[in-house]
Design a protein around this motif. Structure first.
Motif, PDB file in Angstrom:
ATOM      1  N   LEU A  18      -0.218  -0.837   8.758  1.00  0.00           N
ATOM      2  CA  LEU A  18      -1.827  -1.119   8.777  1.00  0.00           C
ATOM      3  C   LEU A  18      -1.891  -0.769   7.250  1.00  0.00           C
ATOM      4  CD1 LEU A  18      -2.937   0.807  12.041  1.00  0.00           C
ATOM      5  CD2 LEU A  18      -2.528  -1.661  11.573  1.00  0.00           C
ATOM      6  N   SER A  19      -2.313  -1.659   6.370  1.00  0.00           N
ATOM      7  CA  SER A  19      -2.396  -1.466   5.112  1.00  0.00           C
ATOM      8  C   SER A  19      -3.897  -1.325   4.499  1.00  0.00           C
ATOM      9  CB  SER A  19      -1.933  -2.774   4.303  1.00  0.00           C
ATOM     10  OG  SER A  19      -2.117  -2.694   2.815  1.00  0.00           O
ATOM     11  N   PRO A  20      -3.841  -0.362   3.472  1.00  0.00           N
ATOM     12  CA  PRO A  20      -5.551  -0.105   2.611  1.00  0.00           C
ATOM     13  C   PRO A  20      -5.835  -1.388   1.877  1.00  0.00           C
ATOM     14  CG  PRO A  20      -3.891   1.027   1.626  1.00  0.00           C
ATOM     15  CD  PRO A  20      -3.001   0.358   2.685  1.00  0.00           C
ATOM     16  N   ILE A  21      -4.905  -2.466   1.742  1.00  0.00           N
ATOM     17  CA  ILE A  21      -5.134  -3.482   0.754  1.00  0.00           C
ATOM     18  C   ILE A  21      -5.637  -4.612   1.406  1.00  0.00           C
ATOM     19  CG2 ILE A  21      -4.078  -4.849  -1.072  1.00  0.00           C
ATOM     20  CD1 ILE A  21      -2.132  -2.536  -1.373  1.00  0.00           C
ATOM     21  N   SER A  22      -6.605  -5.498   1.261  1.00  0.00           N
ATOM     22  CA  SER A  22      -7.096  -6.524   1.638  1.00  0.00           C
ATOM     23  C   SER A  22      -6.368  -7.693   1.736  1.00  0.00           C
ATOM     24  CB  SER A  22      -8.426  -6.835   1.040  1.00  0.00           C
ATOM     25  OG  SER A  22      -8.157  -7.550  -0.459  1.00  0.00           O
ATOM     26  N   VAL A  23      -6.591  -8.540   2.601  1.00  0.00           N
ATOM     27  CA  VAL A  23      -5.736  -9.709   2.882  1.00  0.00           C
ATOM     28  C   VAL A  23      -5.695 -10.604   1.614  1.00  0.00           C
ATOM     29  CG1 VAL A  23      -5.433 -11.934   4.137  1.00  0.00           C
ATOM     30  CG2 VAL A  23      -6.073  -9.785   5.331  1.00  0.00           C
ATOM     31  N   LEU A  24      -6.958 -10.828   0.959  1.00  0.00           N
ATOM     32  CA  LEU A  24      -7.078 -11.583  -0.094  1.00  0.00           C
ATOM     33  C   LEU A  24      -6.296 -10.973  -1.086  1.00  0.00           C
ATOM     34  CD1 LEU A  24      -8.430 -14.003  -1.637  1.00  0.00           C
ATOM     35  CD2 LEU A  24     -10.432 -12.107  -2.236  1.00  0.00           C
ATOM     36  N   GLY A  57       0.688  -1.123  -0.100  1.00  0.00           N
ATOM     37  CA  GLY A  57       0.134   0.007   0.059  1.00  0.00           C
ATOM     38  C   GLY A  57       0.782   1.262  -0.066  1.00  0.00           C
ATOM     39  N   SER A  58       0.435   2.316  -0.325  1.00  0.00           N
ATOM     40  CA  SER A  58       0.916   3.691  -0.665  1.00  0.00           C
ATOM     41  C   SER A  58       2.307   3.264  -1.299  1.00  0.00           C
ATOM     42  CB  SER A  58       1.271   4.217   1.002  1.00  0.00           C
ATOM     43  OG  SER A  58       0.160   4.552   1.185  1.00  0.00           O
ATOM     44  N   GLY A  74      -4.443   5.550   5.889  1.00  0.00           N
ATOM     45  CA  GLY A  74      -5.257   6.767   6.464  1.00  0.00           C
ATOM     46  C   GLY A  74      -6.400   6.570   7.554  1.00  0.00           C
ATOM     47  N   GLY A  75      -6.193   5.592   8.264  1.00  0.00           N
ATOM     48  CA  GLY A  75      -6.981   5.501   9.401  1.00  0.00           C
ATOM     49  C   GLY A  75      -8.121   4.320   9.077  1.00  0.00           C
ATOM     50  N   GLN A  76      -7.997   3.777   7.882  1.00  0.00           N
ATOM     51  CA  GLN A  76      -9.074   2.761   7.577  1.00  0.00           C
ATOM     52  C   GLN A  76      -8.247   1.439   7.160  1.00  0.00           C
ATOM     53  OE1 GLN A  76     -11.787   4.609   4.845  1.00  0.00           O
ATOM     54  NE2 GLN A  76     -12.692   5.827   6.462  1.00  0.00           N
ATOM     55  N   PRO A  77      -7.518   0.734   8.025  1.00  0.00           N
ATOM     56  CA  PRO A  77      -6.994  -0.463   7.309  1.00  0.00           C
ATOM     57  C   PRO A  77      -7.965  -1.598   6.984  1.00  0.00           C
ATOM     58  CG  PRO A  77      -7.001  -0.285   9.926  1.00  0.00           C
ATOM     59  CD  PRO A  77      -7.594   0.971   9.475  1.00  0.00           C
ATOM     60  N   ARG A  78      -7.323  -2.206   6.134  1.00  0.00           N
ATOM     61  CA  ARG A  78      -8.075  -3.526   5.741  1.00  0.00           C
ATOM     62  C   ARG A  78      -7.132  -4.686   6.242  1.00  0.00           C
ATOM     63  NH1 ARG A  78     -10.242  -3.272  -0.101  1.00  0.00           N
ATOM     64  NH2 ARG A  78     -11.687  -4.983   0.842  1.00  0.00           N
ATOM     65  N   SER A  79      -6.050  -4.518   6.267  1.00  0.00           N
ATOM     66  CA  SER A  79      -5.226  -5.869   6.703  1.00  0.00           C
ATOM     67  C   SER A  79      -4.110  -5.186   7.589  1.00  0.00           C
ATOM     68  CB  SER A  79      -4.696  -6.374   5.594  1.00  0.00           C
ATOM     69  OG  SER A  79      -3.737  -5.527   4.760  1.00  0.00           O
ATOM     70  N   ILE A  80      -3.269  -6.249   8.379  1.00  0.00           N
ATOM     71  CA  ILE A  80      -2.311  -5.853   9.440  1.00  0.00           C
ATOM     72  C   ILE A  80      -1.359  -6.598   8.807  1.00  0.00           C
ATOM     73  CG2 ILE A  80      -1.553  -5.809  11.675  1.00  0.00           C
ATOM     74  CD1 ILE A  80      -4.619  -5.976  12.435  1.00  0.00           C
ATOM     75  N   VAL A  81      -0.047  -5.982   8.326  1.00  0.00           N
ATOM     76  CA  VAL A  81       0.877  -6.627   7.959  1.00  0.00           C
ATOM     77  C   VAL A  81       2.142  -6.587   9.081  1.00  0.00           C
ATOM     78  CG1 VAL A  81       2.850  -6.869   6.380  1.00  0.00           C
ATOM     79  CG2 VAL A  81       0.851  -6.410   5.523  1.00  0.00           C
ATOM     80  N   VAL A  82       2.295  -7.797   9.716  1.00  0.00           N
ATOM     81  CA  VAL A  82       3.561  -8.070  10.665  1.00  0.00           C
ATOM     82  C   VAL A  82       4.665  -8.173  10.375  1.00  0.00           C
ATOM     83  CG1 VAL A  82       3.968  -9.080  12.931  1.00  0.00           C
ATOM     84  CG2 VAL A  82       1.290  -8.543  12.525  1.00  0.00           C
ATOM     85  N   ALA A  83       5.699  -7.608  10.462  1.00  0.00           N
ATOM     86  CA  ALA A  83       6.991  -7.599   9.718  1.00  0.00           C
ATOM     87  C   ALA A  83       8.137  -7.511  10.741  1.00  0.00           C
ATOM     88  CB  ALA A  83       7.070  -6.486   8.722  1.00  0.00           C
ATOM     89  N   ASP A  84       9.219  -8.068  10.535  1.00  0.00           N
ATOM     90  CA  ASP A  84      10.472  -7.823  11.458  1.00  0.00           C
ATOM     91  C   ASP A  84      10.359  -6.245  11.691  1.00  0.00           C
ATOM     92  OD1 ASP A  84      10.911 -10.483  11.065  1.00  0.00           O
ATOM     93  OD2 ASP A  84      12.419 -10.262   9.676  1.00  0.00           O
ATOM     94  N   ARG A  85      10.471  -5.279  11.089  1.00  0.00           N
ATOM     95  CA  ARG A  85      10.603  -4.110  11.303  1.00  0.00           C
ATOM     96  C   ARG A  85       9.688  -3.350  12.191  1.00  0.00           C
ATOM     97  NH1 ARG A  85      11.361  -1.610   5.452  1.00  0.00           N
ATOM     98  NH2 ARG A  85      12.321  -3.467   4.943  1.00  0.00           N
ATOM     99  N   GLY A  86       8.349  -4.015  12.294  1.00  0.00           N
ATOM    100  CA  GLY A  86       7.189  -3.365  12.719  1.00  0.00           C
ATOM    101  C   GLY A  86       5.972  -3.722  12.180  1.00  0.00           C
ATOM    102  N   ILE A  87       4.851  -3.223  12.589  1.00  0.00           N
ATOM    103  CA  ILE A  87       3.370  -3.426  11.888  1.00  0.00           C
ATOM    104  C   ILE A  87       2.878  -2.319  11.147  1.00  0.00           C
ATOM    105  CG2 ILE A  87       0.961  -3.433  12.666  1.00  0.00           C
ATOM    106  CD1 ILE A  87       1.890  -4.876  15.082  1.00  0.00           C
TER     107      ILE A  87
END
Length: 88
Positions: free
Chosen positions: A64-70, A6-7, A49-62
């Protein structure tokens, strides 16, 4: 290989720990607590932008993505089907 989350953000597959549905922020106390703790350590990046559709947990942090898990899963599967399996 890399995954666009995202972004203008991309992450190497080897850094991605998990991709979760953002609905878990409301329905799972454990996920909510994880994100809050990471926010206190300034390790959360909101790309949505405050409306996450997915949470990507990575080594460097978390992230919040606007892109769906699917959609993120499909992007990863395209690379796998082309013979470039995500490395960990």
């Amino acid at each position: 290989m890399f995954l666009h989350i995202g972004s203008d953000a991309i992450l190497p597959y080897r850094e991605i720990v998990a991709i979760l549905d953002a609905e878990l922020l409301r329905h799972s106390q454990a996920v909510h607590d994880l994100v809050v703790l990471q926010q206190l350590e300034k390790r959360v990046t909101d790309l949505s932008g405050g409306q996450p559709r997915s949470i990507v947990v990575a080594d460097r942090g978390i992230f919040l993505s606007p892109i769906s898990v699917l959609t993120l899963r499909r992007r990863g599967n395209v690379l796998v089907s082309e013979g470039a399996a995500p490395a960990r």
